[in-house]
Motif scaffolding. Structure first.
Motif, mmCIF file in Angstrom:
data_model
loop_
_atom_site.group_PDB
_atom_site.id
_atom_site.type_symbol
_atom_site.label_atom_id
_atom_site.label_comp_id
_atom_site.label_asym_id
_atom_site.label_seq_id
_atom_site.Cartn_x
_atom_site.Cartn_y
_atom_site.Cartn_z
ATOM 1 N N VAL A 222 2.962 8.298 2.756
ATOM 2 C CA VAL A 222 3.231 8.550 1.666
ATOM 3 C C VAL A 222 3.972 9.890 1.654
ATOM 4 C CG1 VAL A 222 2.687 9.923 -0.473
ATOM 5 C CG2 VAL A 222 1.457 8.389 0.912
ATOM 6 N N PHE A 223 5.230 9.914 0.531
ATOM 7 C CA PHE A 223 6.582 10.808 0.575
ATOM 8 C C PHE A 223 6.424 11.914 -0.582
ATOM 9 C CE2 PHE A 223 10.746 12.377 -0.430
ATOM 10 C CZ PHE A 223 10.604 13.349 0.575
ATOM 11 N N ASN A 224 6.590 12.795 -0.256
ATOM 12 C CA ASN A 224 6.717 13.086 -1.516
ATOM 13 C C ASN A 224 7.030 15.159 -1.844
ATOM 14 O OD1 ASN A 224 4.083 14.715 -4.189
ATOM 15 N ND2 ASN A 224 6.318 14.420 -5.283
ATOM 16 N N SER B 21 2.976 10.636 -9.075
ATOM 17 C CA SER B 21 2.641 10.710 -10.717
ATOM 18 C C SER B 21 2.011 11.876 -10.700
ATOM 19 C CB SER B 21 2.154 9.478 -11.069
ATOM 20 O OG SER B 21 0.729 9.044 -10.508
ATOM 21 N N PHE B 22 0.959 12.457 -9.497
ATOM 22 C CA PHE B 22 -0.495 13.071 -9.557
ATOM 23 C C PHE B 22 0.923 14.409 -9.437
ATOM 24 C CE2 PHE B 22 -3.095 10.085 -7.282
ATOM 25 C CZ PHE B 22 -3.331 9.609 -8.540
ATOM 26 N N ASN B 23 1.511 14.630 -8.874
ATOM 27 C CA ASN B 23 2.204 16.084 -8.629
ATOM 28 C C ASN B 23 3.282 16.326 -9.664
ATOM 29 O OD1 ASN B 23 0.264 15.506 -6.513
ATOM 30 N ND2 ASN B 23 1.567 15.675 -5.144
ATOM 31 N N PHE B 24 4.001 15.412 -10.376
ATOM 32 C CA PHE B 24 4.799 15.109 -11.062
ATOM 33 C C PHE B 24 5.141 16.561 -11.582
ATOM 34 C CE2 PHE B 24 9.019 14.526 -13.280
ATOM 35 C CZ PHE B 24 9.588 13.627 -13.730
ATOM 36 N N MET C 87 5.035 7.053 -13.502
ATOM 37 C CA MET C 87 3.620 6.039 -13.242
ATOM 38 C C MET C 87 3.114 4.594 -14.004
ATOM 39 S SD MET C 87 1.163 8.780 -14.477
ATOM 40 C CE MET C 87 0.009 8.689 -16.197
ATOM 41 N N LEU D 189 -0.456 -1.851 -7.828
ATOM 42 C CA LEU D 189 -1.465 -2.861 -8.243
ATOM 43 C C LEU D 189 -2.171 -4.208 -7.961
ATOM 44 C CD1 LEU D 189 -3.487 0.322 -9.280
ATOM 45 C CD2 LEU D 189 -3.859 -0.149 -7.103
ATOM 46 N N ASN E 148 -4.418 20.142 -7.415
ATOM 47 C CA ASN E 148 -3.035 20.456 -7.699
ATOM 48 C C ASN E 148 -3.308 22.473 -8.592
ATOM 49 O OD1 ASN E 148 -2.081 19.094 -6.996
ATOM 50 N ND2 ASN E 148 -0.776 17.289 -8.729
ATOM 51 N N ALA F 218 1.452 1.147 -11.609
ATOM 52 C CA ALA F 218 0.626 0.538 -12.100
ATOM 53 C C ALA F 218 1.170 -1.028 -11.820
ATOM 54 C CB ALA F 218 -0.111 0.394 -13.570
ATOM 55 N N MET G 93 0.663 -1.187 -0.240
ATOM 56 C CA MET G 93 0.870 -0.234 0.189
ATOM 57 C C MET G 93 0.656 1.055 -0.244
ATOM 58 S SD MET G 93 -3.107 -0.405 -0.178
ATOM 59 C CE MET G 93 -4.327 1.289 1.020
ATOM 60 N N ARG H 141 -2.729 1.392 -16.549
ATOM 61 C CA ARG H 141 -2.505 2.534 -16.899
ATOM 62 C C ARG H 141 -2.291 3.652 -17.837
ATOM 63 N NH1 ARG H 141 0.460 6.111 -12.465
ATOM 64 N NH2 ARG H 141 -0.949 8.060 -11.863
ATOM 65 N N TYR I 44 9.109 10.591 -15.036
ATOM 66 C CA TYR I 44 8.061 10.793 -15.332
ATOM 67 C C TYR I 44 6.980 8.931 -15.569
ATOM 68 C CZ TYR I 44 2.411 11.751 -16.338
ATOM 69 O OH TYR I 44 1.873 11.579 -16.247
ATOM 70 N N LEU J 254 1.716 7.191 -7.047
ATOM 71 C CA LEU J 254 0.883 7.141 -7.101
ATOM 72 C C LEU J 254 0.697 9.203 -6.936
ATOM 73 C CD1 LEU J 254 -2.039 6.571 -8.605
ATOM 74 C CD2 LEU J 254 -3.121 6.209 -5.908
ATOM 75 N N PHE J 255 0.804 8.695 -5.674
ATOM 76 C CA PHE J 255 0.819 10.641 -5.624
ATOM 77 C C PHE J 255 1.815 11.408 -6.329
ATOM 78 C CE2 PHE J 255 -2.081 9.200 -3.169
ATOM 79 C CZ PHE J 255 -3.271 10.202 -2.898
ATOM 80 N N ASN K 232 0.898 3.810 -3.120
ATOM 81 C CA ASN K 232 0.465 5.361 -2.900
ATOM 82 C C ASN K 232 1.611 6.011 -2.717
ATOM 83 O OD1 ASN K 232 -2.686 5.192 -2.823
ATOM 84 N ND2 ASN K 232 -2.059 3.472 -1.259
#
Lengths: 300, 300, 300, 300, 300, 300
Positions: free
Chosen positions: E133-135, E47-50, E64, E71, F82, E68, E37, F4, E60, E44-45, E41
């Motif tokens: 989660v670290f970002n 990748s959203f905030n890249f 990304m 999961l 974001n 997958a 998990m 993905r 990237y 996942l996060f 995550n």
């Protein structure tokens, strides 16, 4: 405001059959997400925040009065935990390791933090938290939540019942299956009144009947599942506009009873010297008795 | 078991002076480590687990009865929170952003999770947790804990009083300073009886007198700080062996009152349509009214 | 600022008697609400935030210096945990399941997250949290808190002592009962100085004497319970205005010692290959030794 | 064991520029996942659990000694928080709402739980937790963790520096950027010694140099970034087998200093009467002074 | 967006060897700080905030696509937990205590909250939390974090492998050691590309080779450790600018495969009547079948 | 297993209108108890633990496929966060306090821990936790839970919509109101199939129609609320035995679509230098480009 009675809802068997892990299992019904602390506090806060209570009085009365019963459930489960713990250790000198017998027990808090008493945590020792309280303010949504919560609570009770046959646990859990079942139906009926949808037909969830649990069955035979109390001498009587008709499972007529059911004496708990509880020596008792009898301030 | 009354301990001023951050501050007194949920649950669980209650009846009665008052305190603080939130937003269409007025409020849960109602969390939104409950089982240690807890709770109340002059918050916090002060003294006296040490001389902690808080002072003038209630018609009367003599601050004689104080009507809360609470339309109300009046089951 | 010594407060018995659940019990004294992490950090933060320290220097010095001793207690309890874990598993190939021996141990973190070492969590594996730190800023209230905290910490030690007779656990817990007892009395005396109330008469709580715990008794015979250290060569000496007179339990004269007590070598911990700790092969050791001896940067 | 000095690592500017939200930001560096409590406790527990310390003495000495410096960092950041809070409120009577000025401050705990003092929580008030401690027991993995942790801690410091120009915050954060930078390099070098891989080439992460932060730059000009202390008069000297060669950023020669750096007086904190801290009246002070001077026990 | 396949990454042995504590151990790899998990995550996060994804496309694409795969790992570990739980209890009537067999199991949630299924918590039942989660947003720092995270995850897998030889656990953990090893190397290579530092030389951490774990070795013999998938038919192909060259441990050439690997049927899970799962009687099945076949709405 | 796509479900308006507290509000829909992380993980784990899936295939397919859509929702909400954060700060030198503009923002983690990116926490910064996942294993109970969860999630979306008119937040929340509404109906229909009770008549809860939210209405006009996707090319098609008939609110015919909807490019996120994200200088980019183009290993 609330009043307290020096009574408990049922008689709990006086038996010394220490089973620390059974006590841990029962804790799930006390401080777990679906435990009695959750039902209590959900309804408590929903009652505080209820909007338009004049127009929705029967719903308000339902939430107000059920809250009071939940306090009695928290009490009951706590005593079940205590009975399961009773006798876990024996009086010995510290060097003789009187608590060694429970070193491997799953829930160490019972022995290290407390003195073998119930606490508001779940079967893994995780504390009950206010995050378990839901109150959207929307009547239908809150009733739907409560219906779901009670179904979940029922499932947990069924599982704990199946996990231990400790007489005190069985007696309490059996009874609560019945009373919790009353609340399942009450919220289903409230949803029906609020929406017209026949939600009571979903009952029971899970589909296994309470009647297959002997300790629950014996209360259903007495009709305990058909009665809803107002837990007040004068108030909250309009719950009879919701708690009416028949029980969805056996078709018995439902009944609202003004006030509270008859209670039973609350069990005594013996001293546990190896846990320093209450930690009062014979001589201390004498001194305390003297001070209790003094008129006026004890010390100046 | 507990009974519920459809009453609250004081009359809360009906004022619309929305102050979301004042509400957040008051939450500390509800769900904080030293909030009313903590005093309530500490005494609730200590009462369940009390050992040797026959020999220590006045102590048992003290814990049993104070628990009941704490329920009323939880109720009171919750209504104070609600009054501070009252009027925070205005009815508008969704596209008009009716909740924008509270977007910057410190405690978003009041608006996103709830519908502007009190919840069991503290001033930062952290939920109350069962980890705040202490019960060693040792009588002296538990009384010492309770004495300390009440001093801490008093300090928090003093600070919240100083943080907001919202009339509802002030009224409730002022009153609770007095009643909480009663519990401070009660546990100090219990400690004295249990040990012979003059703990009441430590009172008040902090040393600032309640009398410097106008909203508390007005209750002390009426002697509210000298009365301890049994919160039961018949039980728990032996608390008069502990609550006796005089008040350590002003020397007034202490008095035990069997039963509960007179209460006041619980405030109404208006619908908040922009929060969908209770979310019942005029037409829905009619349908509901019909179903409430039906005899028997609503749907078959 | 703090300095570190390569020494520990007592000699811990070198014994291989693996007992994972005893280690779990001892963790309560490390990362529990009443564990050494709590006493340490309460005093650490109270010392940072101390107000009016010039006027209240003896109190300030007390908090400042006790903090330093608590660091040594955290260290001691950690080594007790380690000794209880020592030998829990045997070296085998991965396919031979070298950790199977501890699969049923209550506290899996010791084996899965760590390599059989102490961690800042309690007997159920719940982490120590900063929420356990109390600092009202009010001198009397903080002292009262500390007195209560130390009594609670003492009770937990008594229970862990009774739960396991593991020689390392017993040695450490016995010693800490004595040193913790010193802190109980120190805060009681500080409260007396601050308020004039004879709080020391409450001691000990629970009323069972340390002298009934053999491993504590042996230190009290040496007078360890009568000495308070400044933990500094030059500072914090004014604690002798608080730590003075006699011990409330046995009437022995109290003594302040400038500096720290004599220490003992810190135990060695062997490699545990099946946990990859430290995971350095014989060949690696050689390479590392070379790089350690190099002058200047290792790589360019 | 540890000793305490009545000194702090730098002189913090005495300025009254109350900024509660700046204080909240600085808390991230104290009780956040990457705050000083985390670095402190990671190394503290790693030092307790270090295996094969004789063969790996320079690494052991590194972990042992850095721990001591981290205690000083926790102290320093706490005083920075306090300075940002200093003057937040004014002395007024309770009815005049002396704390209203901080009602909207982001971190209510500073004012309701504490008396405007630092606490072990982060910028959102979430408490530091032992779950932030990592100790696999594997030397390389733990060093890699520590290197990463220090890089993360550095990033947080850079951001807090950018968020507020409060003189006390800037002074402390600037200094800690430098000292934290020393620890980044120390763990990088330790990794190099352990593995032969040129990890120091990764430094600095983020790539922005400390020299672009004026308050850090001023310390680097003095060479503060080239010195590693043993924090002990006699022990831990073998860190010079790791801390050797040159600094990866500016090529200056590195130096190990036996002992601790020179310190500065710890700032005084004034009474805050509206927070009851320390809550000692002029008259109380006199009584206390008398009792402090008494020989022997205060009360009998 | 994501698509789902009705397949799982490997075939899990169909064996009934109930071992509740093995299941608890495997949970660490699911919901622990270093469980699947967490890897899922984090990426996942990230990748959203890249940021600057066009200039840093291969990085990237790496984040990304690995997301997958994670999961699929969460899925795999969950099924391993389920297989360990399979057969834990037997069908009996409630009064016969069908769950008594698991009363002493370490992780009661498996039986009381769930119906013997995997949940997002760790080996002690503590829930996975977003705090893992670290970002930072800094490319190098995030890659360093991910490299460290994967090393930690690998260590945990090695320990769980050593703790139980349950065939399903071994099969899954062995496979994940290999695939997790791929991610270790992938992030090491990404760090090399980003910084030029030869981080891959640190691999493996711990230094024990996967090849010593039979269930991992069998996959490495097939070259599973040399392949990185894009988990997309068309996108994310530029990962071949990072995943190139040879494997640092055995020098085999690395290969990027567009798309996903071939999957296997997802195991069936039998009904567990004593847990009311799925709780559908034979008769219910018939009714449901009818309703499934109806055209249009079920009820009106 | 999952694949993905490099696409997102809708086009999010490209607008620079920084609003940190709007971003905080939207976080509730991401990491709150009723956020997308909750719907995602509830269905993910329910799908892993589904029992008797052959007999209950349409239900299994429903849970399996909805999970995949939820991943897309998590993604969408994250990008909304974001966009609300976009432009919060300006590039300045560290000494110029580039982050001062957000010092008073409610959710400091966005700026101190992250680099202005979405994280799995709620509107108060409390992390999403696995304790939000419910899976009793009982089909009816789980469906009832999911129905309730989706109603709660819808309510939260309605409130966030009302709290901010930020174009990106509105666009995403409006769309998700529609898609979440689809899931509400899907679980209601599944409950109907499972029980025969007309649960869909309860819809919508709260009773306010999506059509009153302009940004939702525009999607309903296109029929987006009538389509359920399988999120798989070949599998999960039997959901058409549940998703059939008409929509309970507007009577439009329902439709199952094999596969996924068409997507849109994922928005770019610019560098934020004052947050060191991605922290790659122009020169670094050149070096990285070279290393990306190298054949084989980067360093030896």
């Amino acid at each position: 405001m609330f009043k307290r009675m020096n009574e408990i809802m049922i008689e709990i068997p006086e038996v010394e059959k220490p089973d620390a892990n059974a006590a841990a299992a029962v804790q799930e019904l006390l401080g777990g997400k679906f435990g009695e602390m959750s039902t209590l506090n959900n309804y408590l806060f929903q009652s505080f925040n209820f909007r338009s209570k004049r127009q929705l009085k029967p719903f308000y009365d339902l939430i107000m009065s059920i809250t009071a019963e939940e306090l009695g459930h928290v009490e009951l489960v706590s005593h079940a935990v205590n009975k399961c713990l009773n006798g876990s250790t024996k009086r010995k000198k510290p060097d003789q390791s009187p608590l060694e017998a429970v070193k491997d027990a799953r829930l160490s808090y019972h022995f290290l933090a407390g003195a073998q008493g119930a606490m508001p945590f779940d079967s893994m020792g995780n504390p009950w938290t206010g995050a378990y309280v839901f109150n959207s303010g929307n009547l239908v949504e809150d009733l739907l939540h409560n219906f779901f919560l009670e179904c979940g609570a029922r499932t947990h009770k069924m599982k704990v019942y199946e996990m231990t046959d400790h007489p005190a646990a069985r007696a309490v859990v059996g009874f609560l299956l019945v009373r919790g079942g009353v609340h399942v139906v009450a919220y289903a009926k409230a949803l029906e009144v609020a929406t017209g949808v026949n939600v009571t037909k979903l009952v029971p969830i899970p589909s296994l009947s309470n009647k297959l649990f002997t300790e629950a069955h014996k209360y259903e035979e007495k009709g305990v599942h058909t009665k809803l109390y107002t837990w007040s001498e004068n108030d909250f009587s309009s719950i009879d506009q919701i708690w009416k008709g028949t029980h969805p499972e056996d078709g018995l007529p439902l009944e609202v009873i003004q006030g509270a059911p008859e209670g039973f004496p609350i069990p005594d708990a013996p001293a546990v010297e190896e846990e320093f509880a209450p930690g009062i020596s014979a001589e201390d008792f004498k001194e305390i008795a003297k001070r209790l009898k003094m008129a006026g301030n004890i010390s100046e």
